[in-house]
Design a protein around this motif. Structure first.
Motif, PDB file in Angstrom:
ATOM      1  N   ALA A 169     -22.814 -35.951 -10.277  1.00 59.92           N
ATOM      2  CA  ALA A 169     -22.507 -37.360 -10.480  1.00 59.92           C
ATOM      3  C   ALA A 169     -21.071 -37.608 -10.939  1.00 59.92           C
ATOM      4  O   ALA A 169     -20.380 -38.475 -10.396  1.00 59.92           O
ATOM      5  CB  ALA A 169     -23.497 -37.967 -11.475  1.00 59.92           C
ATOM      6  N   GLU A 207     -30.069 -41.831  -5.784  1.00 55.20           N
ATOM      7  CA  GLU A 207     -30.950 -41.942  -6.942  1.00 55.20           C
ATOM      8  C   GLU A 207     -30.127 -41.907  -8.228  1.00 55.20           C
ATOM      9  O   GLU A 207     -28.989 -41.439  -8.244  1.00 55.20           O
ATOM     10  CB  GLU A 207     -31.959 -40.791  -6.944  1.00 55.20           C
ATOM     11  CG  GLU A 207     -32.941 -40.834  -5.776  1.00 55.20           C
ATOM     12  CD  GLU A 207     -33.870 -39.625  -5.765  1.00 55.20           C
ATOM     13  OE1 GLU A 207     -33.633 -38.688  -6.575  1.00 55.20           O
ATOM     14  OE2 GLU A 207     -34.810 -39.615  -4.950  1.00 55.20           O
ATOM     15  N   SER A 208     -30.707 -42.381  -9.311  1.00 56.23           N
ATOM     16  CA  SER A 208     -30.024 -42.349 -10.605  1.00 56.23           C
ATOM     17  C   SER A 208     -29.780 -40.899 -11.022  1.00 56.23           C
ATOM     18  O   SER A 208     -30.589 -40.009 -10.711  1.00 56.23           O
ATOM     19  CB  SER A 208     -30.865 -43.055 -11.661  1.00 56.23           C
ATOM     20  OG  SER A 208     -31.036 -44.413 -11.319  1.00 56.23           O
ATOM     21  N   PRO A 209     -28.676 -40.637 -11.713  1.00 60.71           N
ATOM     22  CA  PRO A 209     -28.391 -39.260 -12.139  1.00 60.71           C
ATOM     23  C   PRO A 209     -29.484 -38.681 -13.026  1.00 60.71           C
ATOM     24  O   PRO A 209     -30.050 -39.385 -13.875  1.00 60.71           O
ATOM     25  CB  PRO A 209     -27.074 -39.403 -12.920  1.00 60.71           C
ATOM     26  CG  PRO A 209     -26.443 -40.646 -12.383  1.00 60.71           C
ATOM     27  CD  PRO A 209     -27.586 -41.566 -12.074  1.00 60.71           C
ATOM     28  N   ARG A 210     -29.787 -37.402 -12.815  1.00 60.38           N
ATOM     29  CA  ARG A 210     -30.723 -36.693 -13.690  1.00 60.38           C
ATOM     30  C   ARG A 210     -30.165 -35.314 -13.993  1.00 60.38           C
ATOM     31  O   ARG A 210     -29.334 -34.787 -13.252  1.00 60.38           O
ATOM     32  CB  ARG A 210     -32.112 -36.582 -13.061  1.00 60.38           C
ATOM     33  CG  ARG A 210     -32.165 -35.854 -11.730  1.00 60.38           C
ATOM     34  CD  ARG A 210     -33.568 -35.923 -11.128  1.00 60.38           C
ATOM     35  NE  ARG A 210     -33.641 -35.295  -9.829  1.00 60.38           N
ATOM     36  CZ  ARG A 210     -33.880 -33.994  -9.627  1.00 60.38           C
ATOM     37  NH1 ARG A 210     -34.053 -33.192 -10.664  1.00 60.38           N
ATOM     38  NH2 ARG A 210     -33.946 -33.498  -8.406  1.00 60.38           N
ATOM     39  N   TRP A 225     -25.183 -33.540 -14.650  1.00 60.30           N
ATOM     40  CA  TRP A 225     -25.876 -34.699 -14.076  1.00 60.30           C
ATOM     41  C   TRP A 225     -25.741 -34.663 -12.557  1.00 60.30           C
ATOM     42  O   TRP A 225     -24.642 -34.589 -12.019  1.00 60.30           O
ATOM     43  CB  TRP A 225     -25.302 -35.993 -14.636  1.00 60.30           C
ATOM     44  CG  TRP A 225     -25.552 -36.140 -16.105  1.00 60.30           C
ATOM     45  CD1 TRP A 225     -24.690 -35.865 -17.125  1.00 60.30           C
ATOM     46  CD2 TRP A 225     -26.767 -36.565 -16.717  1.00 60.30           C
ATOM     47  NE1 TRP A 225     -25.289 -36.097 -18.344  1.00 60.30           N
ATOM     48  CE2 TRP A 225     -26.571 -36.536 -18.132  1.00 60.30           C
ATOM     49  CE3 TRP A 225     -28.009 -36.984 -16.233  1.00 60.30           C
ATOM     50  CZ2 TRP A 225     -27.558 -36.893 -19.036  1.00 60.30           C
ATOM     51  CZ3 TRP A 225     -28.995 -37.340 -17.136  1.00 60.30           C
ATOM     52  CH2 TRP A 225     -28.770 -37.297 -18.514  1.00 60.30           C
ATOM     53  N   CYS A 236     -27.222 -36.320  -8.683  1.00 61.98           N
ATOM     54  CA  CYS A 236     -27.935 -37.426  -8.043  1.00 61.98           C
ATOM     55  C   CYS A 236     -28.207 -37.044  -6.587  1.00 61.98           C
ATOM     56  O   CYS A 236     -27.430 -36.317  -5.961  1.00 61.98           O
ATOM     57  CB  CYS A 236     -27.153 -38.730  -8.143  1.00 61.98           C
ATOM     58  SG  CYS A 236     -25.422 -38.628  -7.693  1.00 61.98           S
ATOM     59  N   GLY A 271     -24.603 -43.539 -14.020  1.00 61.78           N
ATOM     60  CA  GLY A 271     -25.430 -44.354 -13.137  1.00 61.78           C
ATOM     61  C   GLY A 271     -24.963 -45.796 -13.108  1.00 61.78           C
ATOM     62  O   GLY A 271     -24.910 -46.429 -12.040  1.00 61.78           O
ATOM     63  N   ASP A 272     -24.605 -46.335 -14.279  1.00 61.67           N
ATOM     64  CA  ASP A 272     -24.095 -47.712 -14.347  1.00 61.67           C
ATOM     65  C   ASP A 272     -22.793 -47.859 -13.573  1.00 61.67           C
ATOM     66  O   ASP A 272     -22.576 -48.866 -12.884  1.00 61.67           O
ATOM     67  CB  ASP A 272     -23.879 -48.116 -15.813  1.00 61.67           C
ATOM     68  CG  ASP A 272     -25.194 -48.252 -16.587  1.00 61.67           C
ATOM     69  OD1 ASP A 272     -26.249 -48.381 -15.928  1.00 61.67           O
ATOM     70  OD2 ASP A 272     -25.153 -48.226 -17.829  1.00 61.67           O
TER      71      ASP A 272
END
Length: 653
Positions: free
Chosen positions: A105, A194-197, A92, A94, A176-177
């Motif tokens: 992340a 940005e949110s993890p991807r 993950w 970000c 992300g939370d």
């Protein structure tokens, strides 16, 4: 000093300077600026790695009668698509949209929370050791801010500690939370991320000049062993259990390579695939290791927010169901013995059980041998029960049975649901799709066949999905009925127990664990490698450059080589103490001094690196003693008792 505080007082900058000076390893392509995560091993590092691999082969391949293979590094897309790597082999990440910086992340969350906890300790008056200003730290200053001395509420401290204990159990959404809840941003700019991807870690390539065949550099060595299962089974006279083994390079396109050799993009692995009957996962040699005491960090302890280790015998851990089966337990104990044999500080080793989110969906149980160093706890060996997943998916994808067939002592009668199509009507109904529809139905499990039989009886038709296309098969085209069948042969897909070794990580933590400095001179570094893995086993030191010493030195060096003992001659102008000090930094365990008395009676002195104590004997006696010491058949204290300590002038600088 506790075992884990050694890493806090460890001078990494001094250690890394020694690694650089003695060329154990260095960044690849350095004169072109280098590339993160790629390293070259120099002569001592290369020899150390070779010796570790050789000991690994003796400890596992020879001792366990394993079948060693060497498979291709280039792997076609279809193979890794089937294994799940194309879709799931990812971390993950970000991104900071303002600066373009990329963060992994879980590492970012871990580092920020650890930094805050350190700041809390300072605020509470707890003394922290100063962290060494290493090259790695300088590179990462843009990622990790200076520690802020701020006292946290006790509840917040507890929450942070709980998160860190479970850091490997979070998926992208949960990470992300956490970043939102605890206001984790770009540590330098404070910018929102940005949110993890997910980012796939495999290196993609094209095979052949047309570019039509997509492939990857393998991320592990296991797949080649699975694909050769039938050949290996035949080689083993069709008997299970058996194990294959492989040592080779693997490649992972790390998001943020860091920590020297610990997180790199090209590395050496050693993997074992132990194939076992799913109905009998016992190991016939488990009694040999059942009393081995291991330091365990079970899943339930981690989920409670604790990292307190549980020490118990592996036999008790299996009996209590903490470790799934005796074969898994056997290899955990053998991993422990291997790490001990090569010189790892076993007080800084633990076996951590995977939690549900980090364990592959098909795995029955998985434990990581983690080793503590100045970078914290590092996963160095994974030991997993992979069930029958790998052979099952490759068998289904290729329509090639990867199975074991055993003749039964007594035939058995089996009740099973059988799918039979009406050939006369089935073909004309589905035309060119007929074969695919029939194969899809034949691939149903017994549970699926039973459900479909009930649906067919109640509705007169059943749906069949083929590659996303739905077909309807009516009762006049197929029958699904329970029938009795007598079996004389039992067929099954074996399960796999897989110990997987990251040799580069093991090599690095071994170098850290082996490093120390002389109390009388902190600038005199020593690497206390066990003789079995030391790059050079013996240093030959003539007292001076006097030509009279040359024949005896050449003769002694030849005798050592004939006995398989790597050696080096240092006839430089430096004094003996300085020459020994240089080779202590290389981890050379023994030194042989040739002096004027040697010319009279063929006797030489043998010096041991760590104690600097010496004995004296004939060259033949010393060579024979070295053979015994390197093989581990005797100890230095036993040698001292036999020969008596030889006292000479103290070593100078």
């Amino acid at each position: 000093m506790s075992d884990l505080t050694k890493s806090e007082t460890f001078d990494r900058a001094q250690f890394e300077e020694l690694m650089k000076k003695r060329f154990f390893f260095a960044p690849s392509f350095q004169i072109y600026g280098g590339i993160s995560g790629l390293f070259d091993y120099g002569p001592p590092g290369s020899a150390l790695q070779t010796n570790i691999v050789e000991l690994w082969r003796r400890h596992f391949v020879i001792e366990e009668s394993m079948l060693e293979v060497d498979c291709s590094m280039l792997t076609p897309h279809e193979v890794l698509k089937t294994s799940g790597h194309v879709d799931k082999f990812a971390d993950w990440m970000c991104k900071d949209p303002a600066t373009g910086e990329i963060f992994r992340a879980d590492h970012l969350v871990e580092e920020v929370l650890e930094s805050r906890l350190k700041g809390d300790k300072e605020a509470r008056g707890q003394k922290l050791e100063a962290a060494p200003e290493s090259d790695d730290k300088k590179k990462r200053k843009k990622k990790v801010k200076e520690i802020k001395v701020t006292r946290l509420d006790d509840e917040v401290v507890k929450e942070y500690e709980t998160i860190l204990a479970q850091i490997d159990n979070y998926d992208g959404a949960q990470l992300g939370d956490l970043m939102v809840k605890h206001n984790i941003r770009n540590p330098v700019t404070g910018g929102e991320l940005e949110s993890p991807r997910q980012f796939n870690l495999m290196f993609e390539t094209q095979i052949g000049p047309s570019g039509g065949l997509k492939g990857y550099l393998r991320p592990e060595t296991a797949q080649g062993q699975f694909l050769n299962f039938n050949r290996l089974l035949e080689f083993n006279n069709n008997k299970v259990p058996f194990a294959s083994a492989m040592v080779g390079k693997a490649f992972r396109n790390e998001i943020s390579p860091r920590s020297g050799l610990l997180r790199v993009r090209e590395f050496l692995m050693a993997e074992i695939e132990h194939f076992v009957d799913p109905l009998d996962k016992s190991h016939y040699r488990f009694d040999e290791v059942k009393d081995t005491a291991l330091r365990l960090l079970p899943r339930d302890v981690q989920l409670s927010g604790s990292t307190k280790l549980v020490e118990m015998k592996i036999g008790d851990a299996v009996e209590k169901g903490i470790v799934d089966n005796t074969t898994l337990g056997y290899f955990m104990a053998r991993i422990y013995e291997f790490l001990k044999k090569i010189g790892i500080d076993m007080n800084r080793v633990r076996f951590r059980q995977h939690m549900s989110n980090e364990m592959a969906h098909y795995a029955c149980d998985c434990w990581d041998a983690e080793i503590h160093c100045s970078y914290g706890w590092i996963e160095c060996v994974g030991c997993a029960d992979r069930s029958a997943y790998d052979l099952s998916v490759h068998s289904a994808a290729t329509k090639t049975p990867l199975i074991v067939q055993e003749k039964l002592a007594e035939p058995i009668v089996v009740d099973e649901f059988v799918v039979e199509v009406n050939k006369k009507k089935f073909g004309p109904k589905f035309k060119r799709d007929a074969k695919a529809v029939e194969e899809a139905m034949l691939a149903w499990t017994q549970a699926e066949r039973q459900a479909k039989a009930e649906e067919l009886a109640s509705t007169g038709k059943i749906p069949v999905s083929v590659n996303g296309v739905n077909f309807v098969v009516e009762s006049e085209l197929v029958t699904i009925e329970k029938q009795k069948r007598t079996e004389h042969i039992r067929s099954y897909i074996p399960n796999v127990i897989e110990p997987s070794f990251g040799l580069g990580r093991i090599l690095y933590v071994l170098m850290e664990h082996s490093y120390w400095t002389r109390p009388e001179d902190v600038n005199r570094g020593v690497l206390s490698f066990p003789p079995a893995v030391a790059p050079i086993k013996a240093l030959i030191v003539p007292l001076s450059k006097n030509a009279e010493f040359d024949p005896l030195v050449r003769q002694l060096s030849a005798k050592l080589r004939r006995n398989g003992i790597s050696n080096k001659v240092d006839d430089s102008n430096a004094n003996i103490g300085r020459r020994y000090a240089r080779n202590d930094e290389l981890g050379t365990p023994f030194g042989i001094t040739v002096d004027f008395d040697s010319l009279k009676d063929n006797t030489v002195t043998l010096r041991e690196r760590d104690s600097t104590k010496q004995i004296r004997g004939t060259d033949d006696e010393i060579v024979a003693t070295l053979v015994q010491l390197i093989a581990g058949h005797t100890t230095w204290s036993e040698v001292l008792d036999k020969f008596g300590e030889f006292t000479t002038v103290q070593e100078g600088n």
